[in-house]
Design an enzyme around this catalytic site. Structure first.
Site, short mmCIF file in Angstrom:
data_model
loop_
_atom_site.label_atom_id
_atom_site.label_comp_id
_atom_site.label_asym_id
_atom_site.label_seq_id
_atom_site.Cartn_x
_atom_site.Cartn_y
_atom_site.Cartn_z
N ASN A 32 3.88 6.31 3.61
CA ASN A 32 4.82 6.70 2.81
C ASN A 32 6.23 6.58 3.41
OD1 ASN A 32 7.00 8.33 1.05
ND2 ASN A 32 5.21 7.96 -0.46
N CYS A 56 2.32 12.59 -3.37
CA CYS A 56 1.54 11.44 -3.61
C CYS A 56 0.99 11.91 -5.12
CB CYS A 56 0.39 11.12 -2.76
SG CYS A 56 -0.60 9.71 -3.22
N LEU A 57 1.57 11.02 -6.18
CA LEU A 57 1.15 11.40 -7.66
C LEU A 57 -0.41 10.71 -7.97
CD1 LEU A 57 3.32 10.82 -10.86
CD2 LEU A 57 1.38 9.63 -10.52
N VAL A 58 -0.59 9.64 -7.36
CA VAL A 58 -1.88 9.19 -7.95
C VAL A 58 -2.79 9.63 -7.30
CG1 VAL A 58 -1.87 7.27 -6.18
CG2 VAL A 58 -2.66 6.95 -8.58
N TYR A 104 0.88 0.55 -9.37
CA TYR A 104 -0.70 0.44 -9.21
C TYR A 104 -1.34 -0.62 -9.76
CZ TYR A 104 1.08 5.06 -8.56
OH TYR A 104 1.87 6.46 -8.22
N ASN A 144 0.25 0.18 0.31
CA ASN A 144 1.31 1.04 0.04
C ASN A 144 2.79 0.69 0.98
OD1 ASN A 144 1.68 3.50 -1.41
ND2 ASN A 144 1.69 4.35 0.46
N CYS A 174 5.59 6.98 -9.28
CA CYS A 174 4.85 6.93 -8.01
C CYS A 174 5.87 7.46 -7.04
CB CYS A 174 4.50 5.30 -7.85
SG CYS A 174 4.01 5.15 -6.12
N VAL A 175 5.65 8.01 -6.06
CA VAL A 175 6.44 8.67 -5.25
C VAL A 175 6.85 7.49 -3.98
CG1 VAL A 175 5.94 10.85 -5.54
CG2 VAL A 175 4.73 10.00 -3.72
N GLN A 176 6.19 6.70 -3.76
CA GLN A 176 6.54 5.57 -2.76
C GLN A 176 7.26 4.23 -3.31
OE1 GLN A 176 6.54 5.05 0.13
NE2 GLN A 176 5.48 3.28 1.04
#
Length: 253
Positions: free
Chosen positions: A16, A82-84, A139, A169, A200-202
């Site tokens: 990330n 990390c959401l997912v 995703y 990622n 998504c946080v990335q």
């Protein structure tokens, strides 16, 4: 006036490159509008290179080590960035994760509360009164569906979504804002209360939020923004009392 120092911890995937820039940008902009707070930022990393269920599950196990490491600092609040990864572990898992990591921190060093990006996104949307949303995500199809089902289980209807099917990622962190803005052209927003520009946080979005709001003429947020706001609430700070993300664009609030 003496500013109170808050130490912000983040538990982040090793690949990330976004949350350690977007969360500090949001919080430092917030602090610039106040005379009583300032922040420092501290991270511990979990190994993950590809956004697959297998790597996400292995990475989540490593989050416990990260909580123990951050408790040595010590810090005042930690964000699991990390959401997912959380959503892929089962519906409602953010509650278990937050409790488990906070318990480890208390046992290993200094106790601190934990905010997961998954929990923060759902909580901030509901706090704002947004019962239905449309989403942009990086995703692959299977994980995108998991995100949709997780949010709907939390009581937030997903009216529409678009996913870019990027599984590397590192590449997710390089998706340009222009792609998000163009993705909005294909996103159905009729009946939605808000749009999540990056579920998504990335996938970077902070510098694109205001342009997306102008383009759509409706509320637009991101997982990173919701995570930062939830961290402030956990510290008993009002997220709306400092500078908004508009200051990041050089625009008045």
């Amino acid at each position: 006036m003496t500013r109170r120092l808050y130490r912000i911890g983040q538990i982040v995937p090793s690949s990330n490159t976004t949350m350690e820039t977007e969360v500090p940008a949001f919080l430092n902009a917030y602090a610039a509008g106040r005379e009583d707070v300032r922040f420092t930022f501290h991270s511990s990393r979990m190994r993950m290179k590809h956004v697959t269920q297998e790597e996400l599950a292995a990475m989540d196990c490593d989050s416990q080590r990260c909580a123990a490491e951050l408790s040595d600092a010590p810090i005042d609040v930690a964000g699991y960035a990390c959401l997912v990864a959380i959503m892929a572990m089962g519906k409602g898992y953010h509650r278990k994760s937050e409790e488990t990591l906070a318990t480890i921190a208390a046992r290993e060093g200094k106790a601190f509360p934990v905010v997961t990006s998954a929990g923060a996104l759902c909580a901030e949307l509901k706090r704002a009164g947004h019962k239905s949303v449309s989403l942009l995500m990086p995703y692959a199809d299977g994980l995108a569906r998991i995100v949709v089902e997780y949010m709907e289980h939390e009581g937030i209807e997903v009216r529409d979504y678009r996913n870019f099917s990027v599984t590397d990622n590192q590449e997710v962190g390089r998706i340009p804002g222009e792609r998000l803005l163009s993705g909005l052209d294909e996103l159905k927003t009729d009946g939605a209360d808000a749009v999540v520009l990056s579920a998504c946080v990335q996938m970077p979005s902070l510098e694109t939020l205001e342009e997306a709001r102008k383009k759509l003429g409706m509320p637009v947020t991101s997982t990173a923004e919701c995570t930062a706001r939830a961290m402030l609430r956990t510290l008993n700070l009002d997220p709306d009392a400092g500078h908004s993300t508009r200051e990041l664009q050089g625009e008045p609030a």
